[in-house]
Scaffold this active site. Structure first.
Site, PDB file in Angstrom:
ATOM      1  CB  CYS A   2      -0.922   0.017   1.215  1.00 24.76           C
ATOM      2  SG  CYS A   2      -2.015   1.454   1.272  1.00 24.76           S
ATOM      3  CD  GLU A 105      -0.843  -2.090  -5.267  1.00 31.66           C
ATOM      4  OE1 GLU A 105       0.079  -1.655  -6.019  1.00 31.66           O
ATOM      5  OE2 GLU A 105      -0.756  -2.154  -4.040  1.00 31.66           O
TER       6      GLU A 105
END
Length: 224
Positions: A2, A105
């Site tokens: 992340c 992402e």
């Protein structure tokens, strides 16, 4: 992993969602990046009531000689968090909630990397499982920093990336924040992929690639 996330909720909404006694002052963020301030909720033995705090994103161990090492520690893998010297003490004693309402992402392909934006439910606030540390230099400089735990991707995330941040269920917040709990097996049981059916993912513009860009248009889905 992340490496970017968002929070564009009001202070009142966050205070309600996380049962805070005071309303935090927040600025809408659409591209929070490593080394920037990240919104967190802590509870300590001296202050067991939930408290809101901004942390430097990139955990700096208390024993670090150079705080710059924090830039390499934006994430901690759940599989090794109890073993790594940088994270194991914080995992036992200094856990926190990192507050967000979405994250990005990148999906690799032959044509390059395509960013995706992920939400929980109807763009509701949620919490990543985080760790925090307090670092102090010999000259008295102080930095409170944090990192986000990651785990295997769920079915929704797997076509995009093989890892995802640990998103905690609201019912697990108290347990995760409890400063007296040091049972690593019980804590590890909370660190699982979030259910795919409770999440939404869609592609967004590559403008998000630049951490200098921070605007609402970043989370708009690409035209079909």
């Amino acid at each position: 992993m992340c490496g970017r996330f968002t929070l564009s909720q009001s202070g009142e909404a966050i205070a309600t969602a996380f049962q805070l006694s005071s309303v935090p002052e927040l600025v809408d963020r659409y591209n929070i990046a490593p080394t920037q301030p990240i919104p967190a909720i802590l509870a300590t033995a001296d202050h067991p009531e939930r408290q809101f705090k901004l942390l430097y994103w990139g955990l700096i161990p208390s024993w670090a000689k150079d705080p710059k090492m924090g830039a390499r520690m934006i994430n901690a893998r759940t599989e090794t968090v109890t073993e790594k010297p940088s994270f194991r003490t914080a995992f036992k004693r200094r856990r926190c909630l990192i507050v967000a309402d979405g994250f990005y992402e990148w999906q690799r392909s032959e044509s390059g990397k395509q960013p995706f934006y992920m939400q929980v439910g109807e763009h509701q606030p949620f919490a990543f499982a985080g760790l925090w540390e307090h670092w102090e230099s010999a000259e008295g400089d102080r930095i409170d920093s944090g990192t986000i735990l990651t785990t295997d991707a769920n079915d929704l995330m797997q076509p995009i990336h093989d890892r995802m941040p640990v998103i905690l269920h609201e019912s697990d917040y108290d347990l995760w924040l409890d400063p007296t709990l040091q049972d690593t097996a019980k804590l590890q049981s909370l660190l699982r992929p979030y259910p795919s059916e409770e999440m939404v993912a869609y592609p967004v513009r590559t403008t998000v690639n630049s951490p200098k860009v921070d605007e609402p248009s970043l989370i708009q889905p690409l035209p079909q």
